[in-house]
Design a protein around this motif. Structure first.
Motif, mmCIF file in Angstrom:
data_model
loop_
_atom_site.group_PDB
_atom_site.id
_atom_site.type_symbol
_atom_site.label_atom_id
_atom_site.label_comp_id
_atom_site.label_asym_id
_atom_site.label_seq_id
_atom_site.Cartn_x
_atom_site.Cartn_y
_atom_site.Cartn_z
ATOM 1 N N ASP A 47 0.809 -1.219 0.000
ATOM 2 C CA ASP A 47 0.000 0.000 0.000
ATOM 3 C C ASP A 47 0.841 1.267 0.000
ATOM 4 O OD1 ASP A 47 0.889 -0.532 2.592
ATOM 5 O OD2 ASP A 47 -0.929 0.192 3.562
ATOM 6 N N HIS A 48 2.140 1.142 -0.159
ATOM 7 C CA HIS A 48 3.025 2.307 -0.114
ATOM 8 C C HIS A 48 2.783 3.325 -1.238
ATOM 9 C CE1 HIS A 48 4.983 -1.266 1.611
ATOM 10 N NE2 HIS A 48 5.435 -0.454 2.534
ATOM 11 N N ASN A 111 -6.568 4.611 5.269
ATOM 12 C CA ASN A 111 -6.205 6.041 5.282
ATOM 13 C C ASN A 111 -4.854 6.235 4.605
ATOM 14 O OD1 ASN A 111 -4.963 4.740 7.531
ATOM 15 N ND2 ASN A 111 -4.667 6.670 8.579
ATOM 16 N N ARG A 112 -4.890 7.010 3.523
ATOM 17 C CA ARG A 112 -3.659 7.275 2.760
ATOM 18 C C ARG A 112 -3.469 8.769 2.526
ATOM 19 N NH1 ARG A 112 -1.238 3.340 4.086
ATOM 20 N NH2 ARG A 112 0.354 3.663 2.507
ATOM 21 N N GLY A 113 -4.235 9.610 3.249
ATOM 22 C CA GLY A 113 -4.182 11.044 2.984
ATOM 23 C C GLY A 113 -2.943 11.741 3.507
ATOM 24 N N GLY A 114 -2.268 11.148 4.494
ATOM 25 C CA GLY A 114 -1.057 11.762 5.037
ATOM 26 C C GLY A 114 0.137 11.452 4.154
ATOM 27 N N LEU A 115 0.243 12.157 3.050
ATOM 28 C CA LEU A 115 1.242 11.837 2.032
ATOM 29 C C LEU A 115 2.656 11.984 2.571
ATOM 30 C CD1 LEU A 115 -0.341 13.564 -1.090
ATOM 31 C CD2 LEU A 115 -0.679 11.232 -0.249
ATOM 32 N N ASP A 123 -2.169 14.786 9.230
ATOM 33 C CA ASP A 123 -3.612 14.826 9.010
ATOM 34 C C ASP A 123 -3.956 13.692 8.046
ATOM 35 O OD1 ASP A 123 -6.255 15.417 8.709
ATOM 36 O OD2 ASP A 123 -5.979 17.455 7.994
ATOM 37 N N ASP A 124 -3.937 12.479 8.595
ATOM 38 C CA ASP A 124 -3.977 11.275 7.759
ATOM 39 C C ASP A 124 -5.422 10.864 7.489
ATOM 40 O OD1 ASP A 124 -3.077 9.196 6.286
ATOM 41 O OD2 ASP A 124 -1.920 8.247 7.882
ATOM 42 N N ARG A 125 -6.023 11.538 6.552
ATOM 43 C CA ARG A 125 -7.447 11.324 6.278
ATOM 44 C C ARG A 125 -7.701 9.993 5.576
ATOM 45 N NH1 ARG A 125 -9.919 17.355 5.324
ATOM 46 N NH2 ARG A 125 -8.466 18.412 6.711
ATOM 47 N N PHE A 126 -8.947 9.539 5.712
ATOM 48 C CA PHE A 126 -9.316 8.238 5.161
ATOM 49 C C PHE A 126 -9.747 8.409 3.706
ATOM 50 C CE2 PHE A 126 -8.731 7.244 9.409
ATOM 51 C CZ PHE A 126 -8.710 5.875 9.571
ATOM 52 N N THR A 127 -8.740 8.425 2.845
ATOM 53 C CA THR A 127 -8.972 8.626 1.421
ATOM 54 C C THR A 127 -8.954 7.312 0.648
ATOM 55 O OG1 THR A 127 -6.604 9.001 1.083
ATOM 56 C CG2 THR A 127 -7.966 10.935 1.494
ATOM 57 N N GLY A 128 -8.772 6.196 1.365
ATOM 58 C CA GLY A 128 -8.774 4.885 0.723
ATOM 59 C C GLY A 128 -10.075 4.161 1.008
ATOM 60 N N GLY A 142 -9.337 -4.673 7.095
ATOM 61 C CA GLY A 142 -8.826 -3.368 6.722
ATOM 62 C C GLY A 142 -7.591 -3.043 7.544
ATOM 63 N N LYS A 143 -6.909 -1.979 7.156
ATOM 64 C CA LYS A 143 -5.722 -1.549 7.885
ATOM 65 C C LYS A 143 -5.689 -0.032 7.918
ATOM 66 C CE LYS A 143 -1.250 0.091 7.470
ATOM 67 N NZ LYS A 143 -0.618 1.074 6.566
ATOM 68 N N LEU A 144 -5.334 0.525 9.064
ATOM 69 C CA LEU A 144 -5.181 1.973 9.160
ATOM 70 C C LEU A 144 -3.898 2.308 9.902
ATOM 71 C CD1 LEU A 144 -6.057 3.205 12.240
ATOM 72 C CD2 LEU A 144 -8.254 2.306 11.474
ATOM 73 N N LEU A 145 -3.328 3.440 9.521
ATOM 74 C CA LEU A 145 -2.098 3.941 10.141
ATOM 75 C C LEU A 145 -2.465 5.049 11.114
ATOM 76 C CD1 LEU A 145 1.027 3.997 10.230
ATOM 77 C CD2 LEU A 145 0.961 5.600 8.313
ATOM 78 N N LEU A 146 -1.908 4.992 12.325
ATOM 79 C CA LEU A 146 -2.226 5.965 13.362
ATOM 80 C C LEU A 146 -0.931 6.569 13.885
ATOM 81 C CD1 LEU A 146 -4.391 7.249 15.221
ATOM 82 C CD2 LEU A 146 -3.969 5.364 16.802
#
Length: 298
Positions: A47-48, A111-115, A123-128, A142-146
């Motif tokens: 997912d990188h 969440n992939r918004g925190g480029l 601000d790692d928004r849930f854009t996925g 699912g997987k999320l980064l915090l």
């Protein structure tokens, strides 16, 4: 790599002329339990790219060639003991169309918004994927980064905490497991975001992630091995939630990294590995040997 190179032109034609083929492939995909008979999980992470993190080693665009990446993924997924893959919609749907997700675990990255490298990285928004997307596709988790920075003067960290909690709620409502990958981090003098892999930082991050949302029934943890691997036993006492180890890049000391993973895998709450670039892009180019070695640690 032994897999035949993926035909990107054929994939593009199929996507252009029959976009409904993605949903059709998802509907007929043969599924399996998240944890199989071995009681262990070996997931390949891919997912990188959606975060703009395309580099491996000294090549800043190593993951930019989609045909090459998909070929490596198909090779990895074909190996015995590999349970599945973690990716964003574009990658998982390519693999669906290639038939590479049959009897495999499909984990959607949420969440992939925190480029990578952006001023708004925290601000790692849930854009996925959303929970409803994963349920509709029949995917397995699912997987999320915090990432949390205690010195964040904006609202990025707290907004990410809130949205992560609501995502865990939404996944639990659908009885879908979610892997939470927590880090404490901070910005250096150069402004770059860095993660803190000390034992105390990882312990705090586990405590924070474990308490998210209205239930932890479907929450898993996705955790790094600490700077000092001898600290891992103490670190993993922080929660009873099942956990997988994240791989990251191995670097020059490949055997040392494998030994760290081997030791941590003996701990009672650790259920497996989620590893990406270090297996898909090993220094010697031998994906099969890298994957088989990682599987052997389990």
């Amino acid at each position: 790599m032994s897999a035949e190179r993926v035909d990107v032109a054929a994939l593009a034609r199929l996507r252009a002329h029959r976009p409904e083929a993605v949903a059709e492939a998802a509907a007929r995909r043969s599924r399996r339990p998240l944890v199989g008979a071995s009681g262990r999980l070996m997931i390949i992470a891919a997912d990188h790219p959606a975060r703009g993190a395309l580099g491996v080693g000294g090549d800043p665009l190593a993951m930019a060639n989609r045909a090459d990446l998909l070929t490596r993924l198909c090779t990895a997924l074909s190996r015995p003991g590999v349970d599945g893959v973690l990716g964003t919609a574009d990658i998982l749907e390519d693999l669906l169309l290639l038939g590479a997700l049959e009897d495999k675990v499909a984990v959607g990255s949420m969440n992939r918004g925190g480029l990578a490298g952006a001023s708004f990285e925290l601000d790692d928004r849930f854009t996925g994927y959303r929970a409803e997307d994963l349920a509709a596709a029949g995917f397995d988790a699912g997987k999320l980064l915090l990432r949390v920075d205690y010195a964040d003067t904006g609202t990025g960290s707290v907004e990410t905490l809130l949205s992560a909690a609501r995502a865990v709620d939404a996944m639990a409502a659908r009885r879908l497991p979610v892997f939470v990958e927590p880090f404490l981090c901070g910005r250096g003098t150069d402004g770059r975001l860095r993660t803190d892999l000390s034992a105390s930082a990882v312990i705090r991050s586990i405590a924070i992630a474990s308490g998210l949302a209205g239930t932890s029934a479907y929450t898993w943890l996705k955790l790094p091995v600490t700077e000092d691997p001898d600290d891992m036993a103490r670190v993993m006492e922080t929660s009873t939630l099942p956990a997988v180890l994240l791989g990251g890049e191995i670097g020059d000391d490949q055997e040392g990294t494998y030994e760290k993973w081997r030791g941590a895998l003996r701990l009672p709450t650790v259920q497996g590995l989620v590893v990406g670039r270090s297996l898909l892009y090993p220094a010697d180019g031998d994906v099969i040997t890298a994957v088989d070695t990682a599987v052997g640690l389990l």
